[in-house]
Design an enzyme around this catalytic site. Structure first.
Site: not given
Length: 687
Positions: A309, A311, A385, A428, A431, A471, A473-474
């Protein structure tokens, strides 16, 4: 070209077209033919320059009928041509002639003039002694001038197809950029702009340096079509100031790569790129603390879940640079795992690192697999992650979101305890604070799992790191806006007032690593995300820096359900909040963050529950997931201390399909048997 000359040159378009049509075929000839044409032209120019020099000296044409005067040419012409060849006269490509070519012309003409004087003396010819000097000046004007004239014609022809650019930054990067752009066929540098007053009015690489205040007039006078920022070493805060000053202008703004990328061979100085959104946000990262960066990594076996991913992959890059004994990559997506492994192998080769990589396929929900991997490889630190993070996607797939984010975290944490892992760090999200969506609630439950296990007596140290959007990221809004701008719009924003926190992926990964190194057990760390960004304003900035004007609808009309757009090039369309989406994100549940040794990492004193209570909640949650009992799942999320506040009905697609088909909530015999079997497996997994 001085200010105003662009307009005058454009006014003579007809004359320019005639010259280009007349001479341009010469540039298309093969190299051998070009050299032959130059040789023949030089013979004619030598004869012309000599005859003109005699005429100027004698002020009479009487020498034209004296054969002995012309005896100098059969000797001087071959000697001059040999000198021209020797000094590399015909190796220089006319279209790329520069100062070195000027020196070659001077040397060649000087040699030709000296040969004229020597031949005249040796053969005792009736040529005045001052003629070689006059000839030298004339030959310089004719032989050299013709070449530079043809070069100007070629460049003028190319100018029709080149983008006229202004270079912001007259330092070493700007100078290299100008030299590189002149070799290409895409951009024509016209002038420099620089903040340094000492450079104003100076000429660098033939271009005049102007102060920033002159940019609007330069755009008009030079016909500037684009501004290129050549200030790779300046701070983000300074670049943001510059971009804010350039934003109102009607030209696109782009930048060149950082010098680090150029030196490492990852980019070329003339690779013009869109302005990085990091520059729009303008926050400079704090240099990482080397002690904290290496505390849980150096000489240790480290495992990253969700390694493919956004991160997870950046965590892997940062971890490799800290010298772990071994890095274990766990990823459920085969494609993502292959991609990140190849990327990391390339990084190891580029930076001369030697760290063994193990790329493993697997789901974080498979506790037995996790435990086997951690035990076999002797994992000491886990960065968890792996998660489903896309809010609408999880809202539409509630069961899978909860199983992956909550039960996956629990399985991974239990495997870490059983395998003797030293440190477990949960990645985390903001959200998770007073969530209005299932994704946020699932991440808050994952935090509660780690908090509860952190309060138990075992050898694994648990911590959680909470932060906002990253910035690139998927699913990030920035690449979406770029694609929409390239397609001509419209740009889709959910609400005029929606705001988000943003951070670069490298900074976020570094802070996660450093926060994990400060854990004492059950800690919740919160990253300082800076100032929140209004998404609508970000969209407008990106449009303006592309040289276009955004067309915003009237805010009051949007709220009333009408969208009458103002005039502009690209529309900004407000589509309405998506299921579970909040206008404002928060990072803290309480209002009492604690400081740490790092200025951008805080601790949060959050609500937690004992492991016994947490375990019972997990059992009920797992059973409801197996039964696809969506009302029960919502009740459990509301019952748990997550602060979950849903804004609408259940949005799960399967649930909606069941409701639309008027299916009964009673399970069939086959489904009941399957649930009983899953309960047995659940008890096994839960211990």
């Amino acid at each position: 070209m001085s200010p105003g000359s662009y307009a005058s040159w454009s006014g003579n378009e007809k004359d320019r077209s005639v010259l280009i049509k007349l001479f341009y075929p010469l540039f298309r000839l093969p190299r051998t033919q070009k050299r032959l044409v130059q040789l023949l032209a030089d013979v004619v120019l030598i004869i012309f320059s000599f005859a003109t020099a005699m005429l100027l000296r004698l002020d009479s044409l009487a020498f034209m009928t004296q054969p002995e005067v012309w005896l100098v040419l059969p000797v001087m012409i071959p000697v001059s041509l040999l000198i021209f060849i020797r000094v590399g006269f015909y190796r220089a490509v006319i279209r790329y002639m520069n100062q070195k070519a000027v020196k070659a012309v001077l040397a060649g003409v000087a040699g030709s003039a000296i040969s004229l004087a020597v031949i005249n003396v040796l053969l005792n010819l009736p040529v005045p002694r001052s003629v070689p000097f006059i000839y030298a000046m004339l030959a310089m004007l004719t032989i050299g001038g013709v070449r530079f004239f043809l070069r100007a014609i070629y460049l003028r022809g190319q100018l029709r197809h080149k983008t006229r650019v202004l270079i912001y930054g007259a330092g070493s990067a700007g100078r290299q950029l100008v030299v590189s752009l002149r070799q290409g066929h895409e951009y024509e540098p016209c002038a420099f702009v620089d903040d340094a007053q000492g450079l104003h009015r100076a000429f660098i690489e033939g271009l005049k340096v102007y102060p920033p205040q002159a940019i609007p007039s330069l755009i008009d006078n030079y016909g500037i079509q684009k501004v290129l920022m050549a200030i790779p070493s300046s701070s983000r805060a300074r670049r943001r100031e510059i971009l804010e000053s350039l934003e109102p202008l009607s030209v696109p703004v782009q930048s060149i790569p950082g010098m680090k990328d150029v030196i490492q061979g990852l980019a070329k100085i003339n690779e013009v790129r869109d302005v990085a959104v990091e520059d729009l946000l303008g926050r400079d990262p704090v240099p990482p603390d080397a002690t904290l960066m290496g505390a849980n990594i150096r000489d240790k076996v480290v495992m990253v879940t969700g390694a493919g991913g956004s991160i997870g992959s950046e965590l892997c890059r940062q971890i490799l640079r800290q010298g772990p004994r071994q890095l274990i990559l766990l990823e459920v997506s085969e494609y993502n795992l292959y991609h990140v492994e190849q990327d990391l192998l390339g990084l190891l080769a580029r930076e001369g690192l030697s760290v063994p990589l193990k790329a493993l396929l697997g789901s974080v929900q498979h506790q037995a697999r996790l435990e086997a991997v951690m035990t076999q490889f002797g994992v000491q630190t886990v960065y968890h992650a792996a998660a489903y993070k896309h809010v609408p996607m999880v809202e539409h797939n509630v069961v899978e979101g909860l199983l992956n984010n909550v039960m996956g975290t629990h399985a991974c944490a239990e495997a870490a305890i059983a395998s003797g892992v030293e440190a477990f760090v949960l990645v985390s999200t903001d959200k998770a604070v007073r969530p209005t969506n299932v994704m946020g609630a699932s991440k808050r439950l994952a935090e509660l799992v780690c908090q509860a296990l952190g309060g138990e007596s075992h050898g694994t140290l648990f911590s959680m790191v909470r932060f906002g959007n990253v910035l690139g990221s998927s699913g990030s809004v920035v690449p979406l806006f770029r694609r929409q701008i390239e397609a001509g719009g419209p740009l889709t924003v959910t609400h005029p007032d929606i705001t988000r926190y943003f951070m670069t992926i490298p900074e976020a990964a570094q802070l996660v690593i450093q926060a994990g190194a400060m854990a004492r057990g059950g800690d919740v760390f919160v990253l300082d995300m800076g100032e929140p960004v209004k998404i609508a304003e970000l969209a407008g900035q990106m449009v303006r820096l592309s040289g276009l004007e955004p067309a915003f609808p009237d805010r009051d009309e949007v709220i009333e359900g009408q969208e009458n757009h103002r005039q502009g090039d690209i529309e900004i369309v407000f589509t309405g909040l998506r299921p579970g989406e909040k206008l404002y994100e928060e990072l803290l549940i309480g209002d009492n963050p604690g400081a740490t040794r790092h200025p951008r990492i805080m601790t949060a004193n959050e609500v937690s529950i004992a492991w016994r209570e947490m375990r019972q909640l997990l059992e009920r949650l797992l059973e409801a997931c197996y039964r696809f009992d969506y009302p029960a799942l919502r009740e459990l999320l509301l019952e748990a201390p997550t602060g979950y506040q849903p804004t609408g009905e259940v949005e799960d697609l399967l649930w909606q399909a069941q409701q639309a088909g008027h299916q009964t909530e009673d399970l069939s015999a086959d489904q009941t048997a399957r649930v009983v079997d899953l309960r047995t497996r659940k008890r096994s997994l839960m211990g």
